[in-house]
Write an enzyme that holds these catalytic residues in place. Structure first.
Site, PDB file in Angstrom:
ATOM      1  N   LYS A   1       0.841  -1.194   0.000  1.00  0.00           N
ATOM      2  CA  LYS A   1       0.000   0.000   0.000  1.00  0.00           C
ATOM      3  C   LYS A   1       0.879   1.248   0.000  1.00  0.00           C
ATOM      4  CE  LYS A   1      -4.020  -1.728   2.532  1.00  0.00           C
ATOM      5  NZ  LYS A   1      -4.995  -1.491   1.468  1.00  0.00           N
TER       6      LYS A   1
ATOM      7  N   ARG B   1     -10.578 -11.291   1.449  1.00  0.00           N
ATOM      8  CA  ARG B   1     -11.372 -12.370   0.851  1.00  0.00           C
ATOM      9  C   ARG B   1     -10.637 -13.709   0.909  1.00  0.00           C
ATOM     10  NH1 ARG B   1     -11.554  -8.979  -4.645  1.00  0.00           N
ATOM     11  NH2 ARG B   1     -11.209  -7.322  -3.129  1.00  0.00           N
TER      12      ARG B   1
HETATM   13  N1  BES Z   1      -8.351  -3.574   4.141  1.00  0.00           N
HETATM   14  C1  BES Z   1      -8.434  -3.168   2.788  1.00  0.00           C
HETATM   15  C2  BES Z   1      -9.715  -2.406   2.494  1.00  0.00           C
HETATM   16  C3  BES Z   1      -9.763  -0.979   2.942  1.00  0.00           C
HETATM   17  C4  BES Z   1      -9.093   0.008   2.267  1.00  0.00           C
HETATM   18  C5  BES Z   1     -10.544  -0.631   4.025  1.00  0.00           C
HETATM   19  C6  BES Z   1      -9.188   1.315   2.685  1.00  0.00           C
HETATM   20  C7  BES Z   1     -10.647   0.681   4.427  1.00  0.00           C
HETATM   21  C8  BES Z   1      -9.958   1.652   3.759  1.00  0.00           C
HETATM   22  C9  BES Z   1      -8.405  -4.381   1.876  1.00  0.00           C
HETATM   23  O1  BES Z   1      -7.652  -5.445   2.314  1.00  0.00           O
HETATM   24  C10 BES Z   1      -7.823  -3.934   0.585  1.00  0.00           C
HETATM   25  O2  BES Z   1      -6.676  -3.584   0.573  1.00  0.00           O
HETATM   26  N2  BES Z   1      -8.624  -3.942  -0.455  1.00  0.00           N
HETATM   27  C11 BES Z   1      -8.175  -3.495  -1.738  1.00  0.00           C
HETATM   28  C12 BES Z   1      -8.702  -4.455  -2.768  1.00  0.00           C
HETATM   29  C13 BES Z   1      -8.118  -4.260  -4.129  1.00  0.00           C
HETATM   30  C14 BES Z   1      -6.652  -4.622  -4.125  1.00  0.00           C
HETATM   31  C15 BES Z   1      -8.872  -5.108  -5.106  1.00  0.00           C
HETATM   32  C16 BES Z   1      -8.735  -2.093  -1.962  1.00  0.00           C
HETATM   33  O3  BES Z   1      -9.864  -1.822  -1.548  1.00  0.00           O
HETATM   34  O4  BES Z   1      -8.017  -1.268  -2.501  1.00  0.00           O
HETATM   35 MN    MN Z   2      -5.609  -5.269   1.744  1.00  0.00          MN
END
Ligand code: BES
Ligand code: MN
Ligand code: ZN
Length: 496
Positions: free
Chosen positions: A278, A352
């Site tokens: 991230k 997931r």
């Molecule tokens: N934990 C995150 C989701 C999230 C992001 C929650 C920002 C709250 C704020 C999750 O694990 C994630 O990183 N999801 C990705 C999925 C993508 C890579 C398809 C996302 O939402 O960017």
């Molecule tokens: Mn994630």
């Protein structure tokens, strides 16, 4: 905070602070009664226009003649004809925030005037207790300096100026106090830093609950998961020094034959994204990525604490998502507990990957229904903001129940589609499916991924990415959706 509920004439209440509702600039019933005893003192103050007209505004008065109470806190309820649950919640929050800063050790809140149209006293009691407890929640255990002093207020009486206190209202008080304990637990687990709140810490918290409330508990370790074949959950965990834990907590308050409601929580104690790292900004907030798991522990605690006549299984899938030489690479293909294979195209879509194995595992409890709770996608925050959690389901009746539970608890959700049409976005050339579906409908394709593991179940999925915590100055966990989950469990068992 100790809550009680009773019928009590406002002028006679020997209280540190009376809390009286005001519609516009007109005192509600209890206020009028107190005003009479105080020979019009309250009305004279209101006539000066010192109380703002909006719900939640407050005005503190001291030592009024004719009243046994030391103080009076007037609280705005908004216009009478516009008074609803939102105004009730605002009024309770406003009053609680004002009480927090007073020297009063107890307060008496006149609730009979604050029942929104179409709602009963029990619902009003629940909102009052949860609203007050929310305002009095503190998380300062890790501060050594400049701590705000603890509020003096230790007891609150919810009072009716007239009419009897019903058994339903008494039951609502008990339900709400236990729910607030569950919300507090979920909030604290969320707020704890990721170097303290690890998967092992979550497992220990579950063990503590099991001891305190005599719950069944089982903690699956890495080797157990290997034996079972949870290749997907293990793939997420393999880049971390923290061992994964799969916790199963069982509360049996219902009839033996009654199938349980199974709650499955995403417990990523820190989400760096893994090799699909991230960006740095606000990455600290990914400590909240275990909020789904926290809400499961909170809901189980609440239900056990109120001795609810329901059967619930809480499953917490806990691990950390880290980059490392051992970590999963984009392109890795894993075999899930269900036997289906997944091409991991983005290691940041890890929620997931742990939930799919936990959902398959939930089949063995022969659930009446399964609800998973997860801070799953940033896309859900874009779709619904910070007000509603996303609701996805393969069962219309369950979906309606979850919505109703959310409305009643003022912990609202909004339905999103899980249509087959979206499934093709998860196509992979090399495995049964990919773990990402591209930008369009990102929260929906995440749910569609989970749907492939819940075909045998009555299932709902709550995406709480926008509702589990607040950012900015107010940064912190909200404890949502514990209130919803508690209502849902009671509803499922026909007890609400
Ligand atoms: N934990 C995150 C989701 C999230 C992001 C929650 C920002 C709250 C704020 C999750 O694990 C994630 O990183 N999801 C990705 C999925 C993508 C890579 C398809 C996302 O939402 O960017
Ligand atoms: Mn994630
Ligand atoms: Zn995540």
């Amino acid at each position: 905070m100790e809550f009680s509920i009773r019928s009590l004439a406002p002028e006679r209440a020997k209280s540190g602070c009376l809390v009286l509702g005001v519609h516009g600039s007109t005192l509600a019933k209890a206020g009028l009664q107190a005003d009479k005893a105080a020979q019009g003192a309250l009305r004279r103050v209101l006539a000066q226009g010192d109380l703002a007209a909006k719900a939640g505004a407050t005005l503190l008065l001291q030592r009024l003649p004719g009243l046994a109470a030391e103080r009076v806190l007037l609280v705005g309820l908004g216009e009478r004809k516009e008074f609803g649950v939102a105004q009730l919640r605002d009024a309770v929050r406003g009053a609680a925030q004002a009480l927090r800063d007073l020297g009063a050790r107890d307060a008496t809140l006149y609730l009979g005037d604050m029942v929104p149209a179409g709602h009963g006293l029990p619902a009003t009691v629940r909102h009052a207790v949860l609203g007050v407890r929310d305002a009095f929640y503190r998380f300062d255990q890790l501060k050594t300096q400049k701590k705000a002093p603890a509020p003096a207020l230790a007891a609150m009486t919810l009072a009716l100026a007239s009419g009897p206190v019903t058994v339903q209202a008494q039951a609502a008080l008990k339900e709400a106090s236990a729910t607030a304990d569950g919300v507090d637990l979920a909030r604290t687990l969320g707020n704890l830093p990721p170097n303290i709140c690890t998967p092992a810490y979550l497992a220990d918290e579950a063990r503590k609950l099991a001891r305190q409330f005599k719950l069944g508990i089982e903690v699956l370790e890495r080797r157990d998961m290997e034996k079972l074949g949870m290749g997907s959950l293990l793939a997420v965990a393999q880049g971390s020094r923290q061992a994964p834990k799969l916790v199963v907590l069982r509360y049996r308050g219902g009839r033996k034959a009654e199938k349980p409601l199974v709650l499955v929580g995403k417990g990523i104690t820190f989400d760096t994204g893994g090799i699909s790292l991230k960006p740095g900004a606000e990455m600290d907030e990914m400590k909240f990525d275990m909020s789904g798991a926290g809400s499961v522990l909170g809901a189980v605690r609440a239900l056990a604490g109120m001795k609810a006549p329901v059967n619930v299984v809480g499953i917490v899938a806990a691990c950390e998502n880290m980059p490392d030489g051992q970590a999963t690479r984009p392109g890795d293909i894993v075999t899930t507990l269900s036997g289906q294979t997944v091409e991991i195209l983005n290691t940041d879509a890890e929620g997931r990957l742990i939930l799919c194995d936990a959902l398959t595992y939930s089949e063995r409890f022969e659930p009446a229904a399964v609800v998973d709770i997860a801070t799953l996608t940033g896309a859900c925050v874009i779709a619904l903001g910070h007000v509603a959690s996303g609701l996805f389901s393969n069962d219309e009746r369950l979906s309606a129940q979850v919505r109703a539970a959310g409305d009643e608890a003022w912990d609202r959700v909004w339905p999103m589609p899980v249509w087959e049409d979206y499934q093709e976005q998860l196509r992979s050339n090399f495995a049964d499916m990919a773990n990402i579906g591209g930008r369009p409908g990102g929260s929906i394709t995440a749910a569609c991924f989970l749907a492939r593991f819940t075909r045998k179940l009555r299932w709902a999925h709550l995406d709480i990415a926008g509702t589990a915590w607040k950012s900015g100055r107010e940064k912190g966990s909200t404890g949502r959706p514990v209130p919803l989950l508690v209502r849902l469990a009671l509803k499922q068992a026909g007890k609400a």
